[in-house]
Design an enzyme around this catalytic site. Structure first.
Site, PDB file in Angstrom:
ATOM      1  CG  HIS A   1      39.918  50.390  46.072  1.00 59.87           C
ATOM      2  ND1 HIS A   1      40.342  50.236  44.773  1.00 59.87           N
ATOM      3  CD2 HIS A   1      39.430  49.180  46.444  1.00 59.87           C
ATOM      4  CE1 HIS A   1      40.109  48.993  44.367  1.00 59.87           C
ATOM      5  NE2 HIS A   1      39.553  48.333  45.369  1.00 59.87           N
TER       6      HIS A   1
ATOM      7  CG  HIS B   1      42.744  45.588  47.492  1.00 62.47           C
ATOM      8  ND1 HIS B   1      42.511  44.237  47.373  1.00 62.47           N
ATOM      9  CD2 HIS B   1      41.822  46.198  46.715  1.00 62.47           C
ATOM     10  CE1 HIS B   1      41.496  44.040  46.554  1.00 62.47           C
ATOM     11  NE2 HIS B   1      41.049  45.210  46.146  1.00 62.47           N
TER      12      HIS B   1
HETATM   13  P1  AMP Z   1      38.946  45.010  43.930  1.00 61.82           P
HETATM   14  O1  AMP Z   1      37.869  44.971  42.898  1.00 61.82           O
HETATM   15  O2  AMP Z   1      38.561  45.739  45.179  1.00 61.82           O
HETATM   16  O3  AMP Z   1      39.526  43.631  44.190  1.00 61.82           O
HETATM   17  O4  AMP Z   1      40.101  45.889  43.285  1.00 61.82           O
HETATM   18  C1  AMP Z   1      41.254  45.359  42.707  1.00 61.82           C
HETATM   19  C2  AMP Z   1      42.025  46.526  42.145  1.00 61.82           C
HETATM   20  O5  AMP Z   1      43.349  46.108  41.882  1.00 61.82           O
HETATM   21  C3  AMP Z   1      41.463  47.075  40.831  1.00 61.82           C
HETATM   22  O6  AMP Z   1      41.150  48.457  41.012  1.00 61.82           O
HETATM   23  C4  AMP Z   1      42.605  46.858  39.842  1.00 61.82           C
HETATM   24  O7  AMP Z   1      42.709  47.896  38.895  1.00 61.82           O
HETATM   25  C5  AMP Z   1      43.814  46.799  40.759  1.00 61.82           C
HETATM   26  N1  AMP Z   1      44.949  46.048  40.225  1.00 61.82           N
HETATM   27  C6  AMP Z   1      44.943  44.808  39.709  1.00 61.82           C
HETATM   28  N2  AMP Z   1      46.196  44.457  39.332  1.00 61.82           N
HETATM   29  C7  AMP Z   1      47.001  45.509  39.627  1.00 61.82           C
HETATM   30  C8  AMP Z   1      48.394  45.768  39.469  1.00 61.82           C
HETATM   31  N3  AMP Z   1      49.211  44.867  38.927  1.00 61.82           N
HETATM   32  N4  AMP Z   1      48.883  46.966  39.872  1.00 61.82           N
HETATM   33  C9  AMP Z   1      48.051  47.891  40.415  1.00 61.82           C
HETATM   34  N5  AMP Z   1      46.727  47.693  40.591  1.00 61.82           N
HETATM   35  C10 AMP Z   1      46.204  46.534  40.202  1.00 61.82           C
END
Ligand code: AMP
Length: 141
Positions: free
Chosen positions: A106, A104
């Site tokens: 950001h 993903h």
């Molecule tokens: P990372 O630390 O780069 O893996 O970021 C994962 C991101 O996914 C975090 O910013 C979470 O807030 C986001 N996240 C986790 N579950 C969900 C969800 N169901 N819908 C939207 N964002 C999510």
């Protein structure tokens, strides 16, 4: 499109977990982060399961990055009154801060003194070592 049953982002793609969707085509989805670091914090994900970017098929990586500028433009148009810039952040592996094991990107709006911080602790590139290092990395391409 191959998805993993126990991956939270694959479940979002499949529709069994809801999200606030901003964009979708056959290769990519963008939706609001549920734990935003800033208003408008948005995630762009490929619609195929891959844990880290270097394992993502290049056409999906290209599809993600093709849409990032337009999504970022839309986000910044919406929150531009409060945000003056944005970060594109992409974590690979727990040691790099990756919590969700599905690639993903950001998009994080930034404003002065938002407290998010950014540590950049530059070293100094040793020229001799750099020559060997660059050659070695090149050989892996
Ligand atoms: P990372 O630390 O780069 O893996 O970021 C994962 C991101 O996914 C975090 O910013 C979470 O807030 C986001 N996240 C986790 N579950 C969900 C969800 N169901 N819908 C939207 N964002 C999510």
């Amino acid at each position: 499109m191959s998805l993993e049953a126990d991956c939270i982002f694959c479940k979002i793609i499949g529709g069994s977990i809801p999200c606030h969707r901003i964009f979708e085509d056959d290769q990519v989805m963008a939706f609001l982060d549920v734990g935003p670091l800033a208003r408008g914090h948005t995630l762009v994900i490929p619609k195929i399961h891959a844990v880290t970017l270097e394992t993502l098929p290049p056409e999906y990586a290209a599809a993600c990055l093709r849409i990032v500028p337009a999504v970022a433009h839309a986000v910044m148009t919406e929150v531009g009154d409060e945000a003056a810039g944005w970060n594109l952040l992409q974590n690979n592996g727990p040691v790099a801060g990756q919590a969700v094991g599905h690639v993903h990107f950001h998009i994080i709006p930034r404003k002065p003194n938002d407290g998010l911080g950014f540590r950049w602790l530059p070293g100094k590139l040793d020229q001799e070592e750099a020559q060997v290092l660059a050659e070695n990395i090149k050989s892996w391409l």
